[in-house]
Design a protein around this motif. Structure first.
Motif, PDB file in Angstrom:
ATOM      1  N   VAL A 123      18.279  66.496  98.532  1.00 12.46           N
ATOM      2  CA  VAL A 123      19.652  66.080  98.210  1.00 12.46           C
ATOM      3  C   VAL A 123      19.741  64.556  98.160  1.00 12.46           C
ATOM      4  O   VAL A 123      20.347  63.985  97.237  1.00 12.46           O
ATOM      5  CB  VAL A 123      20.657  66.669  99.225  1.00 12.46           C
ATOM      6  N   MET A 124      19.150  63.874  99.128  1.00 10.62           N
ATOM      7  CA  MET A 124      19.195  62.408  99.127  1.00 10.62           C
ATOM      8  C   MET A 124      18.461  61.835  97.917  1.00 10.62           C
ATOM      9  O   MET A 124      18.914  60.864  97.316  1.00 10.62           O
ATOM     10  CB  MET A 124      18.611  61.850 100.429  1.00 10.62           C
ATOM     11  N   LEU A 125      17.357  62.439  97.537  1.00  5.88           N
ATOM     12  CA  LEU A 125      16.619  61.988  96.360  1.00  5.88           C
ATOM     13  C   LEU A 125      17.475  62.145  95.103  1.00  5.88           C
ATOM     14  O   LEU A 125      17.536  61.236  94.265  1.00  5.88           O
ATOM     15  CB  LEU A 125      15.306  62.777  96.237  1.00  5.88           C
ATOM     16  N   ILE A 126      18.170  63.255  94.981  1.00  7.98           N
ATOM     17  CA  ILE A 126      19.050  63.478  93.829  1.00  7.98           C
ATOM     18  C   ILE A 126      20.194  62.469  93.831  1.00  7.98           C
ATOM     19  O   ILE A 126      20.511  61.863  92.795  1.00  7.98           O
ATOM     20  CB  ILE A 126      19.578  64.928  93.820  1.00  7.98           C
ATOM     21  N   LEU A 127      20.833  62.255  94.987  1.00  6.24           N
ATOM     22  CA  LEU A 127      21.951  61.314  95.058  1.00  6.24           C
ATOM     23  C   LEU A 127      21.498  59.881  94.773  1.00  6.24           C
ATOM     24  O   LEU A 127      22.210  59.122  94.103  1.00  6.24           O
ATOM     25  CB  LEU A 127      22.639  61.394  96.420  1.00  6.24           C
ATOM     26  N   LEU A 128      20.327  59.507  95.241  1.00  9.19           N
ATOM     27  CA  LEU A 128      19.795  58.175  94.931  1.00  9.19           C
ATOM     28  C   LEU A 128      19.538  58.027  93.438  1.00  9.19           C
ATOM     29  O   LEU A 128      19.802  56.967  92.861  1.00  9.19           O
ATOM     30  CB  LEU A 128      18.503  57.917  95.714  1.00  9.19           C
ATOM     31  N   THR A 129      19.054  59.075  92.814  1.00 15.38           N
ATOM     32  CA  THR A 129      18.825  59.049  91.361  1.00 15.38           C
ATOM     33  C   THR A 129      20.146  58.908  90.619  1.00 15.38           C
ATOM     34  O   THR A 129      20.241  58.150  89.644  1.00 15.38           O
ATOM     35  CB  THR A 129      18.073  60.320  90.916  1.00 15.38           C
ATOM     36  N   VAL A 130      21.174  59.617  91.071  1.00 13.61           N
ATOM     37  CA  VAL A 130      22.508  59.497  90.462  1.00 13.61           C
ATOM     38  C   VAL A 130      23.009  58.056  90.590  1.00 13.61           C
ATOM     39  O   VAL A 130      23.508  57.473  89.619  1.00 13.61           O
ATOM     40  CB  VAL A 130      23.503  60.491  91.113  1.00 13.61           C
ATOM     41  N   LEU A 131      22.870  57.463  91.757  1.00 17.24           N
ATOM     42  CA  LEU A 131      23.307  56.081  91.954  1.00 17.24           C
ATOM     43  C   LEU A 131      22.505  55.122  91.085  1.00 17.24           C
ATOM     44  O   LEU A 131      23.062  54.192  90.494  1.00 17.24           O
ATOM     45  CB  LEU A 131      23.204  55.686  93.423  1.00 17.24           C
ATOM     46  N   TYR A 132      21.206  55.334  91.006  1.00 16.43           N
ATOM     47  CA  TYR A 132      20.347  54.480  90.190  1.00 16.43           C
ATOM     48  C   TYR A 132      20.785  54.525  88.723  1.00 16.43           C
ATOM     49  O   TYR A 132      20.937  53.496  88.083  1.00 16.43           O
ATOM     50  CB  TYR A 132      18.889  54.905  90.336  1.00 16.43           C
TER      51      TYR A 132
END
Length: 119
Positions: free
Chosen positions: A103-112
């Motif tokens: 989940v954190m990896l996905i959210l970081l990708t969204v922010l990026y």
């Protein structure tokens, strides 16, 4: 406030707390030692510092795109080093253990990808 602001605050909170815990939890030090990395305690402190600084930058909407990159790398390394070995015990145990990391990896990708919309 838009939905990306809530994501920024959540991601920043998780990484700031995660970084602080690495300074205060002896158990996390033992976890880093068990990974077989060189200089595991120093490595843990570097990871902790990166998590705190980048988490703060994301939470305060500063350099979100640049701050996301090291955290994405940390999450990928965490999955590879601590979660992939669990696959030998079964996929569902792996999926359960890796749920926050994913989940954190996905959210970081969204922010990026959406950092230009955060201004």
């Amino acid at each position: 406030m838009n939905e990306l602001t809530y994501i920024r605050y959540s991601v920043g909170f998780v990484f700031i707390i995660s970084g602080l815990m690495k300074f205060f939890s002896e158990e996390l030090g033992n976890t880093f030692i068990s990974l077989g990395l060189p200089y595991p305690i120093y490595f843990m402190y570097v990871v902790a510092l990166v998590e705190i600084v980048c988490g703060h930058l994301i939470a305060t909407n500063k350099h979100v795109r640049n701050a996301s990159i090291p955290l994405i790398l940390i999450m990928i390394a965490a999955i590879i080093l601590t979660k992939v070995p669990i696959l030998t015990s079964g996929f569902f145990l792996f999926a359960f253990s890796a749920r926050l990391d994913i989940v954190m990896l996905i959210l970081l990708t969204v922010l990026y990808k959406n950092s230009s919309r955060l201004k």
